[in-house]
Design a protein around this motif. Structure first.
Motif, mmCIF file in Angstrom:
data_model
loop_
_atom_site.group_PDB
_atom_site.id
_atom_site.type_symbol
_atom_site.label_atom_id
_atom_site.label_comp_id
_atom_site.label_asym_id
_atom_site.label_seq_id
_atom_site.Cartn_x
_atom_site.Cartn_y
_atom_site.Cartn_z
ATOM 1 N N PRO A 1 0.926 -1.293 0.170
ATOM 2 C CA PRO A 1 0.200 0.115 -0.161
ATOM 3 C C PRO A 1 0.845 1.222 -0.055
ATOM 4 N N ILE A 2 1.703 1.394 -0.851
ATOM 5 C CA ILE A 2 2.328 2.741 -1.171
ATOM 6 C C ILE A 2 1.429 3.843 -1.778
ATOM 7 N N PRO A 3 1.226 4.765 -1.006
ATOM 8 C CA PRO A 3 0.159 5.743 -1.244
ATOM 9 C C PRO A 3 0.537 6.791 -2.419
ATOM 10 N N ILE A 4 -0.462 7.248 -2.884
ATOM 11 C CA ILE A 4 -0.427 8.296 -3.845
ATOM 12 C C ILE A 4 -1.056 9.608 -3.536
ATOM 13 N N GLN A 5 -0.517 10.869 -3.505
ATOM 14 C CA GLN A 5 -0.704 12.151 -3.007
ATOM 15 C C GLN A 5 -0.507 13.144 -3.902
ATOM 16 N N PRO A 6 -1.375 14.194 -3.865
ATOM 17 C CA PRO A 6 -0.926 15.426 -4.621
ATOM 18 C C PRO A 6 0.165 16.115 -4.063
ATOM 19 N N MET A 7 1.083 16.629 -4.821
ATOM 20 C CA MET A 7 2.242 17.316 -4.201
ATOM 21 C C MET A 7 1.744 18.849 -3.843
ATOM 22 N N LYS A 8 2.263 18.851 -2.466
ATOM 23 C CA LYS A 8 1.509 19.961 -1.444
ATOM 24 C C LYS A 8 1.948 21.285 -2.077
ATOM 25 N N VAL A 9 3.417 21.193 -2.323
ATOM 26 C CA VAL A 9 3.895 22.715 -2.600
ATOM 27 C C VAL A 9 3.205 23.347 -3.830
ATOM 28 N N VAL A 10 3.324 22.580 -4.869
ATOM 29 C CA VAL A 10 2.425 22.400 -6.218
ATOM 30 C C VAL A 10 0.938 23.035 -5.703
ATOM 31 N N ALA A 11 0.390 22.370 -5.124
ATOM 32 C CA ALA A 11 -1.219 22.573 -4.651
ATOM 33 C C ALA A 11 -1.304 24.002 -4.011
ATOM 34 N N ALA A 12 -0.368 24.348 -3.005
ATOM 35 C CA ALA A 12 -0.436 25.704 -2.358
ATOM 36 C C ALA A 12 -0.131 26.712 -3.401
ATOM 37 N N ILE A 13 0.952 26.477 -4.433
ATOM 38 C CA ILE A 13 1.062 27.871 -5.413
ATOM 39 C C ILE A 13 0.055 27.918 -6.272
ATOM 40 N N VAL A 14 -0.750 26.656 -6.592
ATOM 41 C CA VAL A 14 -1.633 26.625 -7.747
ATOM 42 C C VAL A 14 -2.734 27.406 -7.174
ATOM 43 N N ILE A 15 -3.044 27.066 -5.955
ATOM 44 C CA ILE A 15 -4.303 27.484 -5.218
ATOM 45 C C ILE A 15 -4.176 29.314 -4.986
ATOM 46 N N THR A 16 -3.042 29.488 -4.379
ATOM 47 C CA THR A 16 -2.929 31.008 -4.153
ATOM 48 C C THR A 16 -2.569 31.884 -5.274
ATOM 49 N N GLN A 17 -1.773 31.350 -6.316
ATOM 50 C CA GLN A 17 -1.645 32.021 -7.484
ATOM 51 C C GLN A 17 -2.623 31.765 -8.765
ATOM 52 N N SER A 18 -3.504 30.731 -8.420
ATOM 53 C CA SER A 18 -4.361 30.441 -9.590
ATOM 54 C C SER A 18 -3.719 30.155 -10.837
#
Length: 387
Positions: free
Chosen positions: A69-86
């Motif tokens: 069960p090796i997990p798959i997750q969204p990249m957190k730094v990418v998500a933060a920049i995508v959300i804050t800078q749209s």
């Protein structure tokens, strides 16, 4: 005959509990997955079909390659920049491709396995402590968004863990919370319609690659190499010691890089593995390839059959309830026998590394803990410690 029957019944019982554990563990990591995915999708700049199918395909590859069960997750730094800078879909695709290409190069040159061999044991234990504290703190953050749901879910979770229903605890909490959400909110599923949706092809060029290299590459790369690869490999080696060669840092790097390069043009969000996700899934019973297969099929089904409407389904899951899972798994990971049995110097390395990981980030925590370990070894060369 009675002995054979007893062995058969025991095997059936173990198989049943294993399947329940994989089912429960497969969705125990939603506390990390959902907030990021929901935040990105609400911007309406990312194709939900490509994003969800991307996660699903990556999970199926993980099941085939690692059989754990090796997990798959969204990249957190990418998500933060995508959300804050749209950021737009083209820049997101360029980011996934660029990060994937960079991680593949680093993996092929053997850098990851070299780092894994050189990092001292107390530092890796400290990273484990830090990841556990981060999970627990993230869980508390989710619980307080809806204290009533969060507290009730936490109480029910601990009750279930003390009963024979323990292997089913995580999925029971998620399903129960969804039913509660349906009965108490205006979110209705009656207007959902089934249709076949396919990912949009997303093109990108040098301008998008340049923007990604300037704003996202280095901060996300440091987190990916440490938390998503090195820490994941170390924790997987602890949970599955016979699979250390298969779940190595280099192989984790290659799957991360290759899948991001392949799926980025199809609208997938940049993805990685994750130490915290592995802890949560394992703590709630996931042990085999079945957990990522269940998660992968669910994501592909949501993306392919519901497309943009999948967000409406995801919003049914109360994040406060999922936060209860993170609190329990985080505290369980943070507590390690080394905290009571290590020599003073090693203990100081563990605590400093863990605190820095939890308050800053894993990459900084690793560097500070490693530096403190080397300083301690030079100042007190004759003291007992773990190398």
């Amino acid at each position: 005959m009675s002995y054979t029957r007893g062995v058969f019944q025991s095997f059936k019982s173990q198989s049943k509990h294993r399947y329940l554990g994989d089912l429960s563990g497969a969705f125990a990591d939603l506390g990390t997955f959902l907030p990021i995915v929901i935040g990105v999708l609400t911007l309406q700049k990312v194709d939900p079909t490509g994003l969800l199918i991307g996660f699903g395909l990556f999970a199926l590859v993980v099941a085939a390659v690692y059989r754990r069960p090796i997990p798959i997750q969204p990249m957190k730094v990418v998500a933060a920049i995508v959300i804050t800078q749209s950021l737009d879909a083209q820049t997101i695709a360029a980011t996934g491709f660029l990060l994937g290409f960079t991680v593949v190069l680093i993996s092929l040159f053997g850098v990851l396995d070299l780092l894994a061999r050189k990092i001292p044991t107390p530092v890796m234990t400290g990273i484990q402590l830090g990841v556990g504290l981060m999970l627990a703190w993230a869980g508390i953050g989710l619980v307080i968004t809806d204290p009533w749901t969060g507290i009730v879910s936490t109480g029910i979770l601990f009750l279930l863990l003390a009963t024979p229903l323990k292997p089913f605890a995580a999925v029971a909490i998620v399903i129960g919370a969804c039913l509660w959400s349906l009965s108490t909110t205006q979110n209705s599923l009656t207007d959902l319609s089934l249709a076949l949706h396919t990912p949009d092809w997303t093109t990108f060029g040098w301008p998008q690659l340049g923007l990604s290299a300037q704003t996202i590459l280095l901060p996300q790369l440091s987190l990916t190499l440490t938390n998503a690869i090195l820490a994941t490999a170390a924790i997987a080696g602890h949970y599955f010691p016979k699979d250390k060669q298969r779940i190595s840092p280099t192989r984790l790097g290659l799957t991360t890089g290759a899948m991001n390069m392949l799926l980025a043009p199809f609208g997938a969000f940049p993805m990685c593995h994750g130490a915290g996700g592995l802890v949560v899934q394992h703590r709630f019973g996931a042990r085999s390839w079945l957990a990522p297969v269940l998660f992968g099929i669910t994501m592909i089904t949501l993306g392919a059959l519901f497309g943009p409407q999948a967000l409406q389904i995801l919003l049914l899951i109360p994040l406060a309830a999922v936060g209860a899972l993170l609190i329990y798994a985080g505290l369980d990971l943070a507590w390690h026998k080394s905290l009571t049995s290590s020599p003073p110097l090693d203990l100081s390395v563990i605590l400093l590394t863990g605190i820095c990981c939890a308050t800053l980030n894993v990459a900084v925590g690793l560097l500070i803990g490693w530096g403190w370990f080397l300083l301690g070894r030079s100042l007190f060369p004759n003291k007992n410690r773990t190398e």
